[in-house]
Design a protein around this motif. Structure first.
Motif, short mmCIF file in Angstrom:
data_model
loop_
_atom_site.label_atom_id
_atom_site.label_comp_id
_atom_site.label_asym_id
_atom_site.label_seq_id
_atom_site.Cartn_x
_atom_site.Cartn_y
_atom_site.Cartn_z
N MET A 1 4.68 -0.83 16.56
CA MET A 1 3.54 -1.41 16.13
C MET A 1 2.42 -1.39 16.95
O MET A 1 1.21 -1.63 16.30
CB MET A 1 3.83 -2.88 15.71
CG MET A 1 5.12 -2.77 14.80
SD MET A 1 5.27 -4.39 13.89
CE MET A 1 4.29 -4.41 12.43
N ARG B 1 5.91 3.37 4.15
CA ARG B 1 5.85 4.35 2.85
C ARG B 1 6.90 3.71 1.97
O ARG B 1 7.43 4.61 0.96
CB ARG B 1 6.13 5.75 3.31
CG ARG B 1 5.02 6.33 4.19
CD ARG B 1 5.09 7.58 4.75
NE ARG B 1 4.10 7.83 5.61
CZ ARG B 1 4.19 9.08 6.46
NH1 ARG B 1 5.49 9.91 6.05
NH2 ARG B 1 3.27 9.23 7.25
N MET C 1 6.33 -8.75 11.30
CA MET C 1 7.21 -8.10 10.23
C MET C 1 8.14 -8.96 9.49
O MET C 1 8.22 -9.24 8.58
CB MET C 1 7.63 -6.77 10.55
CG MET C 1 7.89 -5.97 9.32
SD MET C 1 6.83 -5.42 8.16
CE MET C 1 5.71 -4.47 9.24
N PRO D 1 3.45 -2.94 1.48
CA PRO D 1 4.61 -2.60 0.88
C PRO D 1 5.57 -3.94 0.49
O PRO D 1 5.80 -3.84 -0.45
CB PRO D 1 5.46 -1.49 1.59
CG PRO D 1 4.61 -1.45 3.02
CD PRO D 1 3.58 -2.18 2.93
N ILE E 1 -3.21 4.08 9.49
CA ILE E 1 -1.95 3.41 9.35
C ILE E 1 -0.94 4.15 8.71
O ILE E 1 -1.41 4.49 7.64
CB ILE E 1 -2.07 2.02 9.14
CG1 ILE E 1 -2.37 0.89 10.19
CG2 ILE E 1 -0.32 1.42 9.08
CD1 ILE E 1 -4.07 0.90 10.11
N SER E 2 0.09 4.85 9.06
CA SER E 2 0.86 5.51 8.40
C SER E 2 1.33 4.93 7.31
O SER E 2 1.76 3.72 7.28
CB SER E 2 2.15 6.09 9.23
OG SER E 2 2.91 5.07 9.60
N GLY E 3 1.38 5.77 6.21
CA GLY E 3 1.89 5.07 5.06
C GLY E 3 0.69 4.74 3.98
O GLY E 3 0.69 4.61 2.78
N SER F 1 -0.08 -0.11 13.68
CA SER F 1 -0.31 -1.24 12.71
C SER F 1 -1.70 -1.58 12.82
O SER F 1 -2.63 -1.08 13.90
CB SER F 1 0.32 -2.68 13.46
OG SER F 1 -0.08 -2.84 14.65
#
Lengths: 285, 320
Positions: free
Chosen positions: A237, A253, B1, B58, B156-158, B185
């Protein structure tokens, strides 16, 4: 009056947030050359470990795991299982990622042992030190890592360097604790006997206490390795590369498959490292 | 998380009574602020109980579709791949547009280009103006993990924008000179920018406005070719404003017609939002306090959003 009984009195509020912010800002503005030097030297260390790990071809690693697990378990079936598991990481396309993760784990464990073993010995020798050290170790293990990860990113930048520091903070306590514990548990009479034969303090430490305590110390080393593995995802992170970042990408994702694939690889790495190091300390027993 | 997931699980167990309105919080300030404003109005004008649940996009987005979270006050529609499909299929209801005049792209601190004599900072990249100019400055933005290249702190990936940013780096041939880094993050990305800025070091990073980061630090957006719809997805032009919508779970919309009417009228702007974020940053204020300050300062919004009797209720409460 009854309000005092139900609500915590607001009048005695002390602001600890602002001083901490100020301190971090102060460090940022004044100590950045120092942190830069720390960051650079850690980076060099990490690069060295990284290239050493990367120099091992995949087949050699699998063969090495095969022989190492045969040595500790003496069972050919176990060796086949562990090397097959490792092969499986390659099959699901994560071998390179695993190397990146291994480099971070190995670097953190080496630093932890370099700091932890001597500290454990010092702690075993003095009750006073251990009274102060125990709460510090407890804090290191229980403080939520994100709390210090973010200032670490501000001071040291993003990527593998703060990841190694965070992992070390979390993984260091068990080896210190168990080293100290192991040495203290050595039979007093054995130590007395060594004294009676005229051994010096150093001789007692290195020839009697540490060898006697070795199984416990090795349990600490094993714990430290496991703790380091458990930080892999958290560290991603803050931009650490490897299997952890695959997990994060999978989560971000909503690709559960991707997350699980990397998760399974982490489990395999953990199992192999755990069994191999446990095997070593059991043999020492 | 994990904490967020746990919080979600715990709260999903006790959200069966429908009176409580649950706002999704994905972690950034502007959304928290808009939540606070809507929560204040829900409590004072409609006498509804409210709660805020935090989590990553998500996780909370899944909960929103399921109904464990009732609404988003600020949905970054372009960053959620499934959004338009879900709205079309009726799994989510888009109530209105909160604001759509925001900016995102690659930023550098202004002192990198113009210098800052008061802090003794020399302009290290005086001719840096466009994204493609970065080519000439890889040595300014050196990657500490790979000295041969520069480092671009990516998205940030995604997030949808991450793909676009990656394509942009390739399109301008920057990948030859730079490593595009996944910061892992949101918090780590803002910490990197804040850290570099406080130290007076150069950094080039993806970010977006309005945020407290862009309010507090003087950042310069690197220019790009003018926006064209057909080119944007390939990263060949600047990012358009994202429509930041208010969207809600269908069951919730059915159950709360009155409150939903307010939500569908809820509309602000990038400028108003950044004023509020600046207020929070300057006064170290809680979001709830900022919401009250905001409603006093921009009193006319109450008339735009609410029927007159409800607006008076809120005003009465604000006077207390």
């Amino acid at each position: 009056m009854h309000k005092l009984l139900t609500v915590f009195p607001e009048d005695i509020y002390i602001d600890i947030k602002a001083p901490i912010d100020k301190f971090i800002n102060f460090m940022l503005q004044n100590w950045s050359p120092f942190f830069e030097a720390v960051s650079k030297s850690l980076q060099l260390f990490l690069n060295a470990i990284g290239s050493a790990v990367n120099a091992i071809p995949w087949w050699l690693l699998i063969i090495a795991v095969f022989f190492a697990s045969y040595k500790v378990s003496k069972k050919i079936s176990t060796s086949i299982l562990y090397s097959a598991l490792l092969f499986f990481i390659g099959v699901i396309g994560l071998f390179d990622m695993m190397y990146a993760t291994l480099a971070i784990i190995i670097a953190s464990v080496i630093i932890s042992l370099l700091i932890g073993l001597p500290s454990g010995i010092v702690m075993s020798a003095s009750k006073k030190i251990s009274i102060f050290a125990v709460p510090v170790l407890d804090t290191m293990q229980t403080m939520p890592s994100f709390v210090y990860l973010i200032p670490a990113v501000m001071l040291l930048g993003l990527g593998n360097v703060p990841a190694v520091i965070a992992t070390t903070i979390y993984a260091l306590p068990p080896v210190i604790r168990l080293t100290s514990h192991g040495i203290r548990q050595v039979d007093v009479e054995v130590v007395e006997a060594a004294k009676a034969f005229g051994s010096t303090k150093m001789q007692i430490l290195f020839k009697v206490q540490i060898p006697q305590a070795l199984p416990t110390i090795m349990a600490g080393v094993n714990q430290t390795i496991m703790m380091a593995i458990s930080m892999v995802v958290t560290c991603s992170m803050i931009g650490a590369t490897g299997l952890g970042s695959e997990v994060i990408k999978g989560i971000n994702r909503l690709e559960s498959g991707r997350g699980f694939a990397a998760g399974i690889a982490i489990v395999i790495v953990a199992i192999i490292l755990d069994r191999l190091t446990q095997g070593v300390f059991k043999k020492n027993e | 998380m994990l904490i967020c997931v746990a919080a979600l699980l715990i709260s999903s167990g006790c959200t069966q009574q429908s009176e409580k309105i649950i706002f999704g919080d994905v972690g950034w300030d502007s959304m928290k602020f808009h939540n606070a404003v809507a929560m204040y109005i829900a409590e004072t004008a409609y006498d509804l109980e409210t709660e805020e649940i935090s989590g990553s996009t998500p996780v909370t987005y899944g909960a929103l579709k399921k109904g464990d979270i009732h609404l988003y006050m600020e949905t970054w529609t372009d960053n959620i791949p499934a959004y338009s499909g879900d709205v079309q299929s009726g799994e989510l209801i888009e109530l209105g547009v909160n604001y759509d005049d925001n900016i995102q792209g690659l930023y550098v601190p202004r002192y990198v280009v113009e210098g800052d004599p008061s802090r003794g900072i020399e302009p290290l990249a005086p001719d840096l103006k466009m994204v493609e100019d970065l080519k000439n400055y890889k040595d300014v933005f050196t990657d500490p993990e790979d000295a041969s290249k520069g480092r671009i702190y990516g998205s940030i990936s995604g997030w949808e924008i991450d793909e676009i940013m990656r394509k942009k780096v390739e399109y301008y041939g920057l990948d030859e000179f730079y490593n595009y880094i996944d910061p892992g993050s949101d918090a780590a990305l803002s910490a990197s920018i804040a850290g570099a800025y406080e130290k007076g070091e150069p950094i080039v990073a993806y970010y977006w406005e309005p945020t407290w980061i862009t309010g507090k630090y003087d950042l310069l957006l690197l220019e790009d070719a003018p926006y064209e719809e057909s080119l944007y997805r390939q990263g060949k032009c600047e990012c358009p404003s994202v429509r930041l919508t208010v969207c809600a779970n269908p069951q919730f919309v059915k159950d709360n017609p009155e409150f939903v009417e307010f939500l569908s009228k809820y509309s602000t702007s990038s400028e108003l939002t950044s004023k509020a974020l600046m207020y929070i940053n300057e006064n170290n204020a809680e979001y709830a306090d900022a919401a009250k300050w905001f409603l006093v300062e921009y009193d006319n919004l109450l008339d735009e959003w609410l029927p007159s009797d409800k607006a008076e209720l809120v005003r009465g409460e604000l006077l207390k």
